[in-house]
Write a protein that holds these residues in place. Structure first.
Motif, PDB file in Angstrom:
ATOM      1  N   VAL A 191     -32.118 -15.583  83.593  1.00 22.60           N
ATOM      2  CA  VAL A 191     -32.033 -16.957  84.086  1.00 22.60           C
ATOM      3  C   VAL A 191     -33.208 -17.303  85.004  1.00 22.60           C
ATOM      4  O   VAL A 191     -33.820 -18.367  84.887  1.00 22.60           O
ATOM      5  N   TRP A 192     -33.544 -16.403  85.912  1.00 16.52           N
ATOM      6  CA  TRP A 192     -34.548 -16.718  86.925  1.00 16.52           C
ATOM      7  C   TRP A 192     -35.980 -16.652  86.410  1.00 16.52           C
ATOM      8  O   TRP A 192     -36.859 -17.340  86.927  1.00 16.52           O
ATOM      9  N   PHE A 193     -36.256 -15.827  85.408  1.00 17.27           N
ATOM     10  CA  PHE A 193     -37.618 -15.686  84.902  1.00 17.27           C
ATOM     11  C   PHE A 193     -37.830 -16.381  83.561  1.00 17.27           C
ATOM     12  O   PHE A 193     -38.937 -16.324  83.016  1.00 17.27           O
ATOM     13  N   GLY A 194     -36.796 -17.042  83.032  1.00 13.52           N
ATOM     14  CA  GLY A 194     -36.919 -17.708  81.737  1.00 13.52           C
ATOM     15  C   GLY A 194     -38.027 -18.737  81.637  1.00 13.52           C
ATOM     16  O   GLY A 194     -38.712 -18.813  80.606  1.00 13.52           O
ATOM     17  N   PRO A 195     -38.300 -19.536  82.680  1.00 16.92           N
ATOM     18  CA  PRO A 195     -39.360 -20.552  82.572  1.00 16.92           C
ATOM     19  C   PRO A 195     -40.779 -19.997  82.597  1.00 16.92           C
ATOM     20  O   PRO A 195     -41.737 -20.726  82.347  1.00 16.92           O
ATOM     21  N   VAL A 196     -40.962 -18.718  82.905  1.00 12.63           N
ATOM     22  CA  VAL A 196     -42.298 -18.118  83.019  1.00 12.63           C
ATOM     23  C   VAL A 196     -42.737 -17.609  81.646  1.00 12.63           C
ATOM     24  O   VAL A 196     -41.921 -17.064  80.897  1.00 12.63           O
ATOM     25  N   PRO A 197     -44.016 -17.782  81.248  1.00  6.98           N
ATOM     26  CA  PRO A 197     -44.496 -17.192  79.991  1.00  6.98           C
ATOM     27  C   PRO A 197     -44.266 -15.681  79.974  1.00  6.98           C
ATOM     28  O   PRO A 197     -44.687 -14.971  80.878  1.00  6.98           O
ATOM     29  N   GLY A 198     -43.558 -15.220  78.953  1.00 11.58           N
ATOM     30  CA  GLY A 198     -43.197 -13.808  78.907  1.00 11.58           C
ATOM     31  C   GLY A 198     -42.176 -13.432  79.956  1.00 11.58           C
ATOM     32  O   GLY A 198     -42.041 -12.250  80.300  1.00 11.58           O
ATOM     33  N   GLY A 199     -41.426 -14.415  80.459  1.00 14.28           N
ATOM     34  CA  GLY A 199     -40.537 -14.205  81.598  1.00 14.28           C
ATOM     35  C   GLY A 199     -39.453 -13.173  81.353  1.00 14.28           C
ATOM     36  O   GLY A 199     -39.139 -12.380  82.243  1.00 14.28           O
ATOM     37  N   LEU A 200     -38.867 -13.158  80.150  1.00  9.36           N
ATOM     38  CA  LEU A 200     -37.812 -12.187  79.878  1.00  9.36           C
ATOM     39  C   LEU A 200     -38.374 -10.765  79.812  1.00  9.36           C
ATOM     40  O   LEU A 200     -37.710  -9.813  80.218  1.00  9.36           O
ATOM     41  N   ALA A 201     -39.586 -10.625  79.290  1.00 12.35           N
ATOM     42  CA  ALA A 201     -40.234  -9.309  79.276  1.00 12.35           C
ATOM     43  C   ALA A 201     -40.566  -8.870  80.704  1.00 12.35           C
ATOM     44  O   ALA A 201     -40.393  -7.697  81.061  1.00 12.35           O
ATOM     45  N   ILE A 202     -41.022  -9.815  81.540  1.00 18.54           N
ATOM     46  CA  ILE A 202     -41.288  -9.500  82.947  1.00 18.54           C
ATOM     47  C   ILE A 202     -39.984  -9.112  83.649  1.00 18.54           C
ATOM     48  O   ILE A 202     -39.940  -8.150  84.417  1.00 18.54           O
ATOM     49  N   GLY A 203     -38.916  -9.859  83.365  1.00 20.01           N
ATOM     50  CA  GLY A 203     -37.612  -9.519  83.926  1.00 20.01           C
ATOM     51  C   GLY A 203     -37.137  -8.145  83.497  1.00 20.01           C
ATOM     52  O   GLY A 203     -36.497  -7.427  84.260  1.00 20.01           O
ATOM     53  N   THR A 204     -37.490  -7.756  82.267  1.00 17.22           N
ATOM     54  CA  THR A 204     -37.129  -6.429  81.777  1.00 17.22           C
ATOM     55  C   THR A 204     -37.829  -5.343  82.587  1.00 17.22           C
ATOM     56  O   THR A 204     -37.235  -4.304  82.895  1.00 17.22           O
ATOM     57  N   ILE A 205     -39.095  -5.566  82.945  1.00 13.47           N
ATOM     58  CA  ILE A 205     -39.808  -4.590  83.783  1.00 13.47           C
ATOM     59  C   ILE A 205     -39.133  -4.480  85.149  1.00 13.47           C
ATOM     60  O   ILE A 205     -38.933  -3.372  85.676  1.00 13.47           O
ATOM     61  N   PHE A 206     -38.753  -5.628  85.743  1.00 12.56           N
ATOM     62  CA  PHE A 206     -38.028  -5.588  87.017  1.00 12.56           C
ATOM     63  C   PHE A 206     -36.716  -4.820  86.868  1.00 12.56           C
ATOM     64  O   PHE A 206     -36.325  -4.039  87.757  1.00 12.56           O
ATOM     65  N   VAL A 212     -43.617   6.012  95.346  1.00 17.19           N
ATOM     66  CA  VAL A 212     -43.178   4.619  95.477  1.00 17.19           C
ATOM     67  C   VAL A 212     -44.314   3.636  95.158  1.00 17.19           C
ATOM     68  O   VAL A 212     -44.196   2.789  94.258  1.00 17.19           O
ATOM     69  N   LEU A 213     -45.415   3.717  95.909  1.00 19.71           N
ATOM     70  CA  LEU A 213     -46.492   2.738  95.720  1.00 19.71           C
ATOM     71  C   LEU A 213     -47.167   2.872  94.342  1.00 19.71           C
ATOM     72  O   LEU A 213     -47.413   1.847  93.692  1.00 19.71           O
ATOM     73  N   PRO A 214     -47.474   4.087  93.843  1.00 19.33           N
ATOM     74  CA  PRO A 214     -48.010   4.167  92.485  1.00 19.33           C
ATOM     75  C   PRO A 214     -47.056   3.617  91.434  1.00 19.33           C
ATOM     76  O   PRO A 214     -47.486   2.964  90.470  1.00 19.33           O
ATOM     77  N   GLY A 215     -45.741   3.861  91.615  1.00 16.38           N
ATOM     78  CA  GLY A 215     -44.771   3.331  90.662  1.00 16.38           C
ATOM     79  C   GLY A 215     -44.727   1.820  90.674  1.00 16.38           C
ATOM     80  O   GLY A 215     -44.713   1.170  89.613  1.00 16.38           O
ATOM     81  N   LEU A 216     -44.708   1.220  91.871  1.00 14.23           N
ATOM     82  CA  LEU A 216     -44.709  -0.244  91.975  1.00 14.23           C
ATOM     83  C   LEU A 216     -46.028  -0.823  91.486  1.00 14.23           C
ATOM     84  O   LEU A 216     -46.054  -1.899  90.869  1.00 14.23           O
ATOM     85  N   MET A 217     -47.130  -0.134  91.769  1.00 18.21           N
ATOM     86  CA  MET A 217     -48.426  -0.592  91.272  1.00 18.21           C
ATOM     87  C   MET A 217     -48.454  -0.608  89.750  1.00 18.21           C
ATOM     88  O   MET A 217     -48.926  -1.573  89.129  1.00 18.21           O
ATOM     89  N   MET A 218     -47.927   0.438  89.127  1.00 11.17           N
ATOM     90  CA  MET A 218     -47.913   0.486  87.674  1.00 11.17           C
ATOM     91  C   MET A 218     -47.018  -0.608  87.103  1.00 11.17           C
ATOM     92  O   MET A 218     -47.365  -1.262  86.112  1.00 11.17           O
ATOM     93  N   ALA A 219     -45.862  -0.816  87.722  1.00 16.01           N
ATOM     94  CA  ALA A 219     -44.988  -1.904  87.278  1.00 16.01           C
ATOM     95  C   ALA A 219     -45.699  -3.245  87.418  1.00 16.01           C
ATOM     96  O   ALA A 219     -45.594  -4.121  86.535  1.00 16.01           O
ATOM     97  N   GLY A 220     -46.432  -3.436  88.525  1.00 16.61           N
ATOM     98  CA  GLY A 220     -47.190  -4.669  88.713  1.00 16.61           C
ATOM     99  C   GLY A 220     -48.269  -4.854  87.663  1.00 16.61           C
ATOM    100  O   GLY A 220     -48.494  -5.975  87.181  1.00 16.61           O
ATOM    101  N   LEU A 221     -48.927  -3.765  87.263  1.00 19.05           N
ATOM    102  CA  LEU A 221     -49.941  -3.847  86.211  1.00 19.05           C
ATOM    103  C   LEU A 221     -49.312  -4.200  84.867  1.00 19.05           C
ATOM    104  O   LEU A 221     -49.878  -4.974  84.087  1.00 19.05           O
ATOM    105  N   PHE A 222     -48.123  -3.651  84.596  1.00 22.58           N
ATOM    106  CA  PHE A 222     -47.400  -4.020  83.376  1.00 22.58           C
ATOM    107  C   PHE A 222     -47.102  -5.521  83.364  1.00 22.58           C
ATOM    108  O   PHE A 222     -47.309  -6.212  82.360  1.00 22.58           O
ATOM    109  N   ILE A 223     -46.600  -6.011  84.498  1.00 26.07           N
ATOM    110  CA  ILE A 223     -46.235  -7.432  84.603  1.00 26.07           C
ATOM    111  C   ILE A 223     -47.465  -8.311  84.436  1.00 26.07           C
ATOM    112  O   ILE A 223     -47.430  -9.334  83.738  1.00 26.07           O
ATOM    113  N   LEU A 224     -48.570  -7.924  85.081  1.00 25.19           N
ATOM    114  CA  LEU A 224     -49.804  -8.705  84.969  1.00 25.19           C
ATOM    115  C   LEU A 224     -50.284  -8.755  83.517  1.00 25.19           C
ATOM    116  O   LEU A 224     -50.686  -9.816  83.022  1.00 25.19           O
TER     117      LEU A 224
END
Length: 442
Positions: free
Chosen positions: A90-105, A181-193
């Motif tokens: 629901v919250w990421f649906g309006p974003v391009p690729g939002g459901l895929a980004i939500g899946t990473i979260f 923690v930080l490498p994991g979040l960084m990698m998740a951020g790179l996936f999202i980007l």
């Protein structure tokens, strides 16, 4: 026979036995005990196995292993992640690729509550994949997203793989988890980007929710979903905040996490006898497997310590071949990538850790930092054919329209992102070391 030749013979015998298809820990432990008996007599072989067993059983932080595994299976079997994915939907649906980004979260939060990639893969393939395909997301995109996201489970704490590394490398589990923690979040951020850029360039890969669909969800429903979806996040905070602030130790933190997950499942009315039985059986099976693997690795490493094989390997690289320590480090990571094409993460660690971990220490590198490098390399190995643990899991769980060829193609860009993350952690070690140094020196 020289120590180098003995070490080479042990590796050769171990590899031959592994190809017989028998249990990995049995073959590795067998080679270690037989080698010890041949080198130091019958009593030496018996004492080796007994001493490593006592060392394993007296390692108090190992108690965290069944607790975190149980917590993860309770969350998985009780389907508490369903509300979480609906919230991201629901919250990421309006974003391009939002459901895929939500899946990473979703995968990040599942990783923070489980420590195994298999749980993230199961949840992603059963909850997210059907919904993404129904929303006309590109099948290559979503298949890669789920595989890449699930691999975060072995880097973001509480990572079970880092517990295994901690035991073999004799390093504090808490420091290793904080380093991830930080490498994991960084990698998740790179996936999202990557997902956002690809879907901005090619909107058909990840279409946004239509205005009509967005209008069907009221603000009150969004708030309700936010509260329901944040329950797993609350479990993670209840577990990690007391540990990070120093009120409890690691073992107590794991118990808090297991109790919080069980209580959350009970509050949601999903704590059935079937859920408890399945979670308990799976916890026992996985915990015993890791205990045997650690025991075999400790025995194998003890023989190598006695042979002083690490000194010989260091002399070969630095004195005979005249390589600098960074070149040796890169060669070691490349061998992990090569082995990852036909071995899983635990097999790689058990086989080479007796040589690599002491060598890394002898070369002057930080063992906490190297644990993160190993784990990221393992993530890449999880997604590279022909072995690729995640590839097989995805093939087993994916619908028929997603072929094995599709699965192989889907991981290419995400493997590239992981290699970028690995290069960043190598170039800037403080990405991994800043958090544990800050909290442990406080």
């Amino acid at each position: 026979m020289t120590p180098n030749l003995i070490a080479l013979s042990m590796f050769g015998a171990m590899l031959v036995l592994l190809f017989t298809g028998q249990r990995m820990f049995g073959m590795i432990g067998f080679v270690a005990v037989v080698a010890a008996m041949l080198l130091w007599g019958d009593r030496g072989g018996y004492d080796l196995a007994f001493a490593q067993s006592i060392k394993l059983m007296s390692w108090f932080p190992l108690m965290t292993l069944p607790m975190f595994i149980f917590m993860g299976y309770i969350l998985s079997e009780s389907r508490l992640a369903d509300d979480l994915y609906r919230m991201f939907h629901v919250w990421f649906g309006p974003v391009p690729g939002g459901l895929a980004i939500g899946t990473i979260f979703l995968m990040v939060l599942i990783s923070a509550m489980n420590g195994l990639s298999v749980a993230g893969m199961a949840i992603g393939a059963t909850i997210a994949l059907p919904e993404l395909l129904r929303r006309n997301y590109d099948k290559l995109m979503v298949t890669g997203v789920i595989q890449a996201g699930s691999s975060l489970g072995i880097l973001i704490p509480p990572s079970v793989v880092l517990v295994l590394y901690a035991m073999i490398a004799r390093q504090p589990v808490g420091k290793l988890w904080l380093a991830g923690v930080l490498p994991g979040l960084m990698m998740a951020g790179l996936f999202i980007l990557y997902i956002w850029i690809r879907c901005r360039i090619s909107p058909e890969l990840g279409p946004v929710l239509s205005p009509q669909e967005r209008a069907q969800v009221s603000r009150a429903e969004k708030i309700r979903l936010l509260r329901a979806g944040l329950l797993p996040f609350g479990i993670f905070l209840a577990m990690m905040v007391p540990f990070v602030t120093g009120y409890v130790r690691l073992v107590e933190s794991s118990v808090i996490g297991a109790l919080a997950a069980t209580l959350a499942a009970a509050v949601k009315g999903r704590l059935t006898w079937a859920v408890v039985e399945t979670a308990t059986r799976q916890t026992l099976a996985v915990s015993c497997m890791f205990l045997w693997i650690i025991l075999a690795a400790l025995a194998f490493g003890a023989v190598f310590d006695g042979l002083r094989a690490v000194d010989a390997l260091k002399g070969l690289f630095l004195e005979d071949l005249h390589l600098n320590r960074w070149t040796v480090l890169i060669i070691m990571q490349l061998t992990f990538l090569l082995m990852g094409t036909f071995l899983d993460d635990t097999a790689m660690l058990v086989i080479v850790a007796p040589l690599y971990v002491p060598l890394v220490d002898a070369l002057g590198f930080d063992l906490i930092w190297y644990g993160v490098l190993y784990t990221i390399t393992t993530q890449v190995a999880y997604m590279t054919p022909p072995f690729g643990y995640n590839l097989f899991l995805m093939r087993a769980m994916a619908p028929p329209e997603i072929t094995l060829h599709d699965i192989y193609r889907s991981i290419v860009p995400f493997v590239g992102v992981m290699i970028v993350a690995l290069a960043l952690v190598i170039a800037f070690p403080q990405i991994a070391l800043w958090l544990p140094e800050t909290l442990y020196n406080r």
